[in-house]
Design an enzyme around this catalytic site. Structure first.
Site, PDB file in Angstrom:
ATOM      1  N   CYS B  79       0.846  -1.207   0.000  1.00  0.00           N
ATOM      2  CA  CYS B  79       0.000   0.000   0.000  1.00  0.00           C
ATOM      3  C   CYS B  79       0.879   1.254   0.000  1.00  0.00           C
ATOM      4  CB  CYS B  79      -0.983  -0.047   1.165  1.00  0.00           C
ATOM      5  SG  CYS B  79      -2.313   1.169   0.991  1.00  0.00           S
ATOM      6  N   HIS B 181      -3.827  -4.730  -0.058  1.00  0.00           N
ATOM      7  CA  HIS B 181      -3.358  -5.332   1.190  1.00  0.00           C
ATOM      8  C   HIS B 181      -3.451  -6.854   1.087  1.00  0.00           C
ATOM      9  CE1 HIS B 181      -2.957  -1.736   3.718  1.00  0.00           C
ATOM     10  NE2 HIS B 181      -3.900  -1.240   2.944  1.00  0.00           N
ATOM     11  N   GLU B 183      -2.475  -8.992   3.153  1.00  0.00           N
ATOM     12  CA  GLU B 183      -2.813  -9.541   4.475  1.00  0.00           C
ATOM     13  C   GLU B 183      -4.294  -9.429   4.786  1.00  0.00           C
ATOM     14  OE1 GLU B 183      -1.494  -6.663   3.862  1.00  0.00           O
ATOM     15  OE2 GLU B 183      -2.108  -5.151   5.332  1.00  0.00           O
TER      16      GLU B 183
END
Lengths: 253, 211
Positions: B79, B181, B183
């Site tokens: 990001c 993202h 994750e």
């Protein structure tokens, strides 16, 4: 292209997921972390936990729920309910939450939106608005879990929240919440047009058709639902399949 | 071991948990001195370009990060952590980035809701290590108001479409960036972190053979 989001909402009371009608009559619907992990697997796009006890002695329970969720859930999740200070927000973000929903505290202290956005970024400040119709085409903001009228106009408050740095609006129709009659589309559309932030429609979903209406006629960017998923009336997968058939862009995993 | 740079920005815990979930050890690093102990690096970040650069500067990270990138060890920016890999950011005036990739970071033009928030699909532009096993048109979670315009087209690995087509994954040699993202992008985001982790482990094996 950007897809529309389906967001299961977990109302948490003393560490358990519950669901009521018009903000009362609570029924137990399971363990929050287990449900969250299940929804992640089923393809939910985000999750929202609302701590409806929201007393300070209960805060530790909620931090623990957040921490355990962050270990098992790899989609974004939002925490709301009783967060009043920058310190409260920081604690939840540190425990692993991605976004914070502010409701009563934002109305009572609008600077909290500004300070939160400045400290952690607009992307993690969601302003939750509980709206009740008081005349045709007009809605009033309620706080304290729907118990207190504020005299504030919903459209004006949404615009003010945007100007203060909110990143998203979670809009609940109190008139529809728990009724399974469908989202209040006129309200949803009015707020979607009043701000240039993503709007999450909430309150009143009973069928998959309602989800589609919220995203099309309501012009919402995301739809929130609780009971239709918690009580297994529909799975997230069924909901997505239905929306895709209706020509609405949704994420397939 | 994968190091996660802690410079007071970003949800480090979720990056760490996601790596653990897919079976890789990670450590959150509070100081550049710890860089020598890791074989791969993740630079996370949320917030504004200039703030992030200032925080890196105050933490004494800039030179050590540049050296790490030059050492050839795997480096992934996420990001805002991807955006500051570039030379210039245009968020609140012009600011200098790490300059590990050529190009600038610009704002989305008017005519759409900003930030670009939610799940968008990836178009794979070229084969890569990092995106191995990722199907074309799979979805990832984005939250950002600015996007990169790389100086070199060949650094663009995958793109997304938000009215403008912008780079979603960039990479050159050992330095990579994801605008989304990973994750928070179950299940394909976890696949990317798995690919990154494997790459770090292979690189570790190679370097121990070398020494």
């Amino acid at each position: 292209m950007l897809s529309k989001r389906i967001i299961p909402c977990l109302d948490v009371h003393e560490g358990r997921v519950v669901k009521g009608t018009n903000f009362v009559q609570l029924r137990d619907a399971g363990d929050p972390v287990e449900l969250a992990a299940l929804y992640d697997q089923e393809g939910a796009d985000e999750l929202i936990f609302l701590d409806i006890t929201a007393s300070s002695d209960n805060r530790e329970t909620m931090v623990d729920v957040v921490r355990r969720t962050a270990e098992q859930v790899f989609i974004p999740f939002t925490i709301g309910g009783g967060l009043r200070t920058i310190g409260d927000i920081r604690r939840m973000l540190r425990a692993g939450a991605d976004k914070i929903a502010l409701n009563t505290s934002a109305v009572q202290n609008p600077r909290l939106i500004q300070e939160g956005a400045h400290a952690f970024g607009s992307q993690c400040i969601v302003v939750a608005i509980d709206a009740r119709s008081n005349a045709p085409g007009q809605w009033e903001v309620y706080i304290h879990g729907g118990r207190t009228a504020t005299g504030k106009d919903v459209l004006e408050w949404a615009a003010e929240a945007e100007a203060l740095g909110a990143g998203e609006i979670l809009l609940t129709s109190m008139d529809r919440d728990g009724t399974k009659m469908g989202y209040e589309l006129e309200l949803t559309r009015a707020v979607s047009r009043a701000v240039s932030l993503p709007v999450i429609a909430s309150g009143g979903v009973g069928t998959l058709e309602h989800l589609a209406e919220g995203l099309t006629l309501g012009e919402a960017d995301a739809v929130l639902a609780a009971s239709i998923f918690h009580y297994k009336e529909y799975s997230i997968e069924e909901a997505k399949r239905y929306l895709a058939q209706r020509g609405i862009l949704v994420r397939h995993s | 071991m994968i190091g996660i740079v802690d410079y007071g920005r970003g949800n480090l815990r979720s990056v760490e948990k996601a790596l653990e979930k897919v079976g890789f050890e990670a450590t959150i690093m509070a100081s550049p001195a710890e860089l020598s102990t890791v074989n791969g690096l993740i630079l996370p970040g949320v917030g504004a370009f200039a703030d992030a650069m200032q925080a890196l500067e105050q933490g004494g990270w800039i030179e050590p990060l540049t050296q790490f990138a030059r050492s050839g060890r795997p480096f992934l920016g996420i990001c805002l952590g991807m955006q500051i890999l570039f030379e210039i950011g245009e968020e609140h005036g012009e600011h200098t980035g790490l300059g590990l990739l050529t190009g600038r970071v610009v704002k989305f033009p008017p005519g759409r809701k900003v930030p670009h928030m939610g799940w968008n699909s990836l178009r794979l532009e070229q084969p890569s290590h990092l995106l191995e096993g990722i199907p074309n048109e799979s979805y990832f979670y984005f939250v950002h108001s600015y996007y990169a315009e790389p100086g070199e087209k060949k650094d663009i690995v995958a793109t997304s479409d938000y009215g403008v087509v912008f780079p979603a994954v960039v990479g050159k040699d050992n330095v990579w960036g994801a605008q989304f993202h990973p994750e928070k992008s179950s299940p394909w985001g976890l696949q990317i972190l798995t690919n990154f982790g494997k790459w770090v482990n292979e690189d570790e094996t190679l370097s121990s053979h070398r020494s």
